[in-house]
Each structure stands twice: as C-alpha cells, then as structure tokens.
Design an enzyme around this catalytic site. Structure first.
Site, short mmCIF file in Angstrom:
data_model
loop_
_atom_site.label_atom_id
_atom_site.label_comp_id
_atom_site.label_asym_id
_atom_site.label_seq_id
_atom_site.Cartn_x
_atom_site.Cartn_y
_atom_site.Cartn_z
CE1 TYR A 95 -74.63 -17.35 -69.16
CE2 TYR A 95 -73.95 -19.06 -70.65
CZ TYR A 95 -74.93 -18.43 -69.92
OH TYR A 95 -76.23 -18.90 -69.96
CE LYS A 115 -85.36 -9.18 -75.30
NZ LYS A 115 -86.76 -9.31 -75.81
CG ASP A 126 -88.70 -11.75 -77.00
OD1 ASP A 126 -87.99 -11.58 -78.02
OD2 ASP A 126 -89.46 -10.87 -76.57
CG ASP A 177 -76.90 -22.07 -71.71
OD1 ASP A 177 -77.09 -23.27 -71.92
OD2 ASP A 177 -76.47 -21.63 -70.62
CG ASP A 217 -80.41 -26.96 -72.84
OD1 ASP A 217 -79.46 -27.29 -73.59
OD2 ASP A 217 -80.38 -27.07 -71.61
#
Ligand code: NAD
Length: 370
Positions: free
Chosen positions: A143, A194, A227, A251, A255
């Site tokens: 970001y 990852k 994942d 992020d 959530d």
C-alpha cells in the site's frame, strides 16, 4: 494507579460521540471504584473538526495526540462531507494520526461471546469460545511501496503497478509486538506470508524466525501461507492465538476473522507504535465500525465495540489486565442477561438504546467489580 496518565478522546462524527458517551460513563466508574484515574482531554477530529476549523485535524490536536499516553477514537465521516476533495475528507484526520504517530501494528481481536454464538455465519461448535488476535503491519508493504502508478505503454495499452516491499526492521518490530502480546495470551504466534511465491515473503519468514530464535524462544512459533490461513480461519479458527502478517494479507484476514464474530458493533481495534525510551508505545484505540450515518442521532448504536476498545487500552497501554478483564466480564454478563442493541438482537426480540446498554454495563460492573 497514578492519575497522570493522559488520554486524548476524539469522538468524531455520527455515532462516534454517542458510543463514546457511554464509554466515558465507564471511565468515570473506574475512577470512582477502582482508582483507575486518567486525565481525559477531548478534541475534535473528522467532520466535527472540519466544521469548526476547516481541517479534519488541527496541528494542536495532532500535538495533543503525540503527548497523550493513549488516544481513544470514535469514528469519522458522513454524507455531509462526502463531496469534499480527498485531502479534505474527514478520514484524512485519522490517516494523519496513524501516520504521524507511526502506528505500525494494528491489533484486531476476534472474540466470540457465548450468548452471541448464533450471530456468526459459521457453526456454533466452530466459533464457540473463539479468542484470537490478528496483528497486521500497517505502515509498509504494497500500500505504500514505490514505484507505484499507472503508465501508458508504447502500444497505447496501460500498465498498473505497485511494489510490495519490507525491510528487516519493519518486519522485526511488528513481529516483536506479536511475540510480546502472545506472552500475555496463550503464547502462540502464527506468522503468515507467501514465501512460496514472493521474495518479500521469504524475507518475512526468515526475519521472524531469526527474531524468534534470538529473543522469543519461549513463544511457540509456526509459519503459514496466507491462502492457507484464509482457509484455516473458516475451517478451524480456534487453532490460532496470535497471527502476525503484512499489510495486504492483514487487511483481508482481519476482516475475515472479524466476521467470525458476526457483528460490526462488537469489534474493537488498537494501533500501536514503537516504544519510546520509557517503554511507552504510542497507541490509538478505536472500534472497527464507521460513523453509521444511517442510525446516527437515533440513540440506538451499539457502544460495545468502543467499550472493548477502552478495555484494550487498559490491557495494552496501561497493563491493567484485571480491570480490562472486568470490562470484558461485564460485557459478557450483560449479553448473557439478554440485553441487546438492535444490531445484535434476534429479529422480533426486545432491544435497548445506546444509553440503556450503558446502564446495563454499569449495573454489571457494580455487581462484579466493587
Ligand atoms: P459503518 O461501519 O459506519 O456502517 C456499516 C453498517 O453497520 C451500517 O448499517 C451501520 O448502521 C452499522 N453499524 C456500524 N456500527 C454500528 C454500531 N456501533 N451499532 C449498530 N450498528 C452499527 O460503515 P459505512 O456505512 O461504510 O461508512 C459510514 C461512514 O463511516 C463513511 O463516511 C465512512 O467513510 C466512515 N468510516 C469511518 C471509519 C473510521 O472512522 N475508522 C471506518 C469505516 C467507515
């Protein structure tokens, strides 16, 4: 505790001041009954600051935040300010606080209170008793990484690009927060990246492992691909205690974990900065929800996410675990008694107002904590 700890209270807009009003009653209760006294200062942020001063956060309020031991934040924004240019929007006030206080570690607990187990979209046996903490790196990664942009290629097509980038100090400081907090919980950290497909992920894993070996061997550490973590969160979330991960994966995963609990009105958060010479970390505590313009002014907002943010403040900024536990137990008791604001009520059942929920919490504190 000495009464010189300073808290800056920024209620903000919409339901922010409504839910904060109930938390202030609880703060007063603690000052009266538990000798937990704070110097409370209140300021404006977001639309409220725009209306008064023409900016979403004044330099004076920013300075107050830098000098405070903790900031307790409500929520900002609303339709009244939706058409303003991006740099003037109410949310810029919050972003400025996060940036200048260098709040690099975002803590999102996902706790399921037994009486609300039915509010989750998952089966009760999967989420009953759930208590996990996701720590998301908040100031680095894709970001913020450079270069970023959209460029036009010679053939007229376009190319959009962002850069995922982490340095060892950035990884070490957020991992250290995870290990430190795990020690106050069930002593288990899962580091998520990852590393199978990303260089920044390889560095993340190596750095966390090295820090663990050097300083935190007493904490159980495991590594997991992001994942798989998303899958495990909905398959068997109780396997986790503390999850630490980067900005992008955090992020998504926070959530996802938040929704295990089923209700936006029940989700607190904390954002922490680096410790100073005295060991004090800059810190901002806020509910995950926004200013809820659809219900603002009706007196029906659920104040419990803001109250749990206060409980996190007691625990993480002031080491007052017993008092934080008391707040959490009072919330559990009130829910067990069937007291519900509209957002967490079964359809057709009786609901209470924001201030009645505050009354119930104070009543529970009286019974549990004096
Ligand atoms: P929201 O979180 O404000 O509301 C989403 C839904 O959840 C609404 O139906 C609302 O009524 C409900 N809700 C939220 N909190 C509740 C509570 N405590 N009790 C009962 N119901 C609750 O999100 P939104 O509608 O997408 O955004 C509204 C405004 O808030 C926008 O201006 C947005 O930019 C802002 N916002 C601010 C923050 C923040 O201050 N950190 C975070 C998210 C959104």
């Amino acid at each position: 505790m000495a009464a010189n700890k300073k808290i800056l209270v920024l209620p903000g807009d919409g339901i922010g001041p409504e839910v904060m009003g109930q938390v202030r009653r609880v703060v007063d209760w603690f000052a009266r009954h538990r000798a937990v006294g704070f110097d409370l200062q209140e300021g404006l942020c977001g639309g409220a600051a725009l209306d008064r001063h023409g900016v979403p956060l004044t330099d004076e309020t920013m300075a107050d935040a830098m000098n405070a031991d903790a900031v307790l934040f409500g929520s900002v924004g609303g339709p009244k300010w939706d058409d303003l240019p991006f740099e003037k929007k109410p949310e810029r006030g919050l972003l400025r606080l996060r940036k200048e206080m260098e709040l690099f570690a975002n803590l999102r607990p996902a706790v399921v209170f037994d009486p609300l187990v039915g509010a989750s979209s998952l089966k009760p046996e999967i989420v009953r008793g759930l208590d996990i903490l996701i720590i998301r790196e908040l100031t680095g990664g894709v970001y913020f990484g450079e270069p970023r942009g959209i460029e036009t290629l010679p053939d007229g097509t376009k190319r959009g690009f962002d850069t995922q980038v982490y340095t060892t100090p950035e990884i070490e400081r957020v991992a250290a927060v995870a290990f430190d907090l795990a020690k106050k919980r069930r002593n288990k950290v899962t580091s998520v990246e990852k590393a199978n497909v990303m260089h920044s992920g390889v560095l993340w894993r190596q750095t966390v492992a090295a820090l663990h070996a050097a300083k935190f061997k007493d904490v159980e550490l495991s590594h997991m691909y992001a994942d798989n973590c998303a899958m495990q969160l909905v398959r068997w979330p109780k396997q986790f205690d503390v999850i630490v991960t980067d900005n992008l994966f955090g992020d998504m995963l926070s959530d996802c974990a938040a929704m295990l609990t089923g209700s936006l009105g029940m989700l607190p958060s904390a954002s922490l900065g680096a410790p100073d010479a005295t060991g004090r970390r800059k810190a901002l505590y806020e509910p995950v929800h926004g200013s809820a313009p659809d219900i603002a002014g009706k007196g029906i907002a659920n104040p419990l996410a803001e109250l749990m943010s206060y409980s996190m403040m007691l625990r993480y900024s002031f080491d007052l675990a017993e008092d934080a536990d008391l707040v959490d137990r009072a919330i559990g008791k009130v829910l067990a008694d069937g007291v519900r604001t509209a957002d967490i009520a079964e359809p057709g059942s009786t609901t209470v107002s924001t201030s009645q929920m505050g009354d119930a919490i104070l009543g529970a504190l009286d019974r549990l904590g004096r």
